[in-house]
Design an enzyme around this catalytic site. Sequence first.
Site, PDB file in Angstrom:
ATOM      1  N   HIS A 161     139.601  17.148  16.964  1.00  0.00           N
ATOM      2  CA  HIS A 161     138.628  16.466  17.818  1.00  0.00           C
ATOM      3  C   HIS A 161     137.854  15.402  17.044  1.00  0.00           C
ATOM      4  O   HIS A 161     136.665  15.175  17.283  1.00  0.00           O
ATOM      5  CB  HIS A 161     137.661  17.475  18.450  1.00  0.00           C
ATOM      6  CG  HIS A 161     137.338  17.161  19.888  1.00  0.00           C
ATOM      7  ND1 HIS A 161     137.920  17.807  20.941  1.00  0.00           N
ATOM      8  CD2 HIS A 161     136.509  16.248  20.442  1.00  0.00           C
ATOM      9  CE1 HIS A 161     137.451  17.333  22.078  1.00  0.00           C
ATOM     10  NE2 HIS A 161     136.590  16.372  21.799  1.00  0.00           N
ATOM     11  N   TYR A 204     139.271  18.190  30.432  1.00  0.00           N
ATOM     12  CA  TYR A 204     138.520  19.295  29.847  1.00  0.00           C
ATOM     13  C   TYR A 204     138.562  20.465  30.819  1.00  0.00           C
ATOM     14  O   TYR A 204     138.490  20.283  32.029  1.00  0.00           O
ATOM     15  CB  TYR A 204     137.073  18.894  29.588  1.00  0.00           C
ATOM     16  CG  TYR A 204     136.878  17.999  28.397  1.00  0.00           C
ATOM     17  CD1 TYR A 204     137.362  18.374  27.141  1.00  0.00           C
ATOM     18  CD2 TYR A 204     136.211  16.792  28.509  1.00  0.00           C
ATOM     19  CE1 TYR A 204     137.190  17.556  26.047  1.00  0.00           C
ATOM     20  CE2 TYR A 204     136.025  15.965  27.408  1.00  0.00           C
ATOM     21  CZ  TYR A 204     136.514  16.363  26.179  1.00  0.00           C
ATOM     22  OH  TYR A 204     136.342  15.551  25.091  1.00  0.00           O
ATOM     23  N   LYS A 232     146.452  19.325  23.441  1.00  0.00           N
ATOM     24  CA  LYS A 232     145.748  18.625  22.361  1.00  0.00           C
ATOM     25  C   LYS A 232     144.739  19.550  21.705  1.00  0.00           C
ATOM     26  O   LYS A 232     143.930  20.177  22.389  1.00  0.00           O
ATOM     27  CB  LYS A 232     145.036  17.397  22.924  1.00  0.00           C
ATOM     28  CG  LYS A 232     144.207  16.603  21.928  1.00  0.00           C
ATOM     29  CD  LYS A 232     143.597  15.388  22.608  1.00  0.00           C
ATOM     30  CE  LYS A 232     142.700  14.600  21.682  1.00  0.00           C
ATOM     31  NZ  LYS A 232     141.469  15.328  21.332  1.00  0.00           N
ATOM     32  N   THR A 283     142.883  19.603  26.595  1.00  0.00           N
ATOM     33  CA  THR A 283     142.202  19.788  25.322  1.00  0.00           C
ATOM     34  C   THR A 283     141.840  21.259  25.163  1.00  0.00           C
ATOM     35  O   THR A 283     141.142  21.824  26.008  1.00  0.00           O
ATOM     36  CB  THR A 283     140.935  18.917  25.257  1.00  0.00           C
ATOM     37  OG1 THR A 283     141.320  17.536  25.298  1.00  0.00           O
ATOM     38  CG2 THR A 283     140.159  19.166  23.982  1.00  0.00           C
ATOM     39  N   SER A 321     139.865   9.894  29.527  1.00  0.00           N
ATOM     40  CA  SER A 321     139.142  11.157  29.341  1.00  0.00           C
ATOM     41  C   SER A 321     138.490  11.595  30.642  1.00  0.00           C
ATOM     42  O   SER A 321     138.049  10.779  31.441  1.00  0.00           O
ATOM     43  CB  SER A 321     138.072  10.975  28.265  1.00  0.00           C
ATOM     44  OG  SER A 321     137.224  12.101  28.202  1.00  0.00           O
TER      45      SER A 321
END
Length: 396
Positions: A286, A140, A262, A166, A117
């Site tokens: 999520h 992100y 995603k 994402t 992440s």
Amino acid sequence: MRSSVSRPRTLAACHSIEDLRGMAQRRLPRSIFDFFDGGAEDESALAANRTAFERHRLAPRVLVDVAQAQPTTRLFDRPMGMPMAIGPTGGLGFGWRDADLHLARAAARHDIPFTLSSSGTASIEAVAQASSGRLWFQAYVLRNQEFFWKMVQRAEHANFEALVITVDLPVGGKRERDFRNHFSVPFRITRRNAVDFALHPRWTLDLLRRGIPAFENLRGLEMAAKSATEIASSVGRSYDPSFDWERLAQVRERWPRRLIVKGISRGDDARRACELGCDAIVVSNHGGRQLDGAVATLDALPEVVSAVGGRIPVLLDGGIRRGTDVAKALALGASAVLLGRATLFGVAAAGPAGADKALDILRDEFLRTLQLCGAADPRALTHELIRSPRTTKETT
């Protein structure tokens, strides 16, 4: 529904992901455990992910030779030890020091991908150095576009196989457990959480001795930040709510390897992602941490699979706790699943040994499910094996 099992004290006493969850809950301060375990608002989306798996039932084939059944599969024309990958989970180091590295190594040992992440507590470069396995990087989308593109370039230079964008997080969700526990980053010491930390001395002593883990890939994001914890607290306000299809097309143009999107739960969005040239879709809400009331991912899966029409793989996350869950997702059209809390609970319970334990449990359960369903390999898991309340009513 969660079983009312006790919270095991040793890894040897853990026989399920729920056992690992219980062990992690025993080890961690409540505020830290709830940060990982909780969802948004009333947590209805969090619960729906699990109840969707419980609603769908398996109708096994019998008298099939499964003596040599294998859980192996392929994704992006490469073999995988089982149809699972470790999905992106932020703040892992709050649960166990160096947890990102432990999970990356465990994934390599099980021959499955590991996704780092952007809000992980290990850097892109550290994970690449620690693991020889398949690595994906989840980005992100940040307001600071220059910083975002630098992260993407770092992942490319570190030879990550795939970039995961994402798309279901234009703003952060409202996680009320965190409010009630006085959880924030940087940590604020209050009477409530001071007692909480004091009751978990091993965890707290490590924090005092080695400091609070930082979101390593976000260092420098806020130039005004004075400490690593202040950097971590700034992430929520750094998301870019203006990110749209045109900007995603720019990512597709600039990223030269596999691009995974995603956070899709609709057929029309899935078709558009295919047309844009994405290499895979993850059906995700999520983990119930952002939009409460969102459709359960297993319920959304058939519509997305139908819209994609076999052009690209469709993956799923949210609520995976058993090997039977993996089998149900594959039977409904998923190519693989992403593991989130399941492996997080393992590593938070017992570090590297717990990471391996979680994957061992899921592999064993999945292989056992294959055999009990009359499936010699994951390809034999088809829609005909699934019974849902609607299909049961229609056929009676």
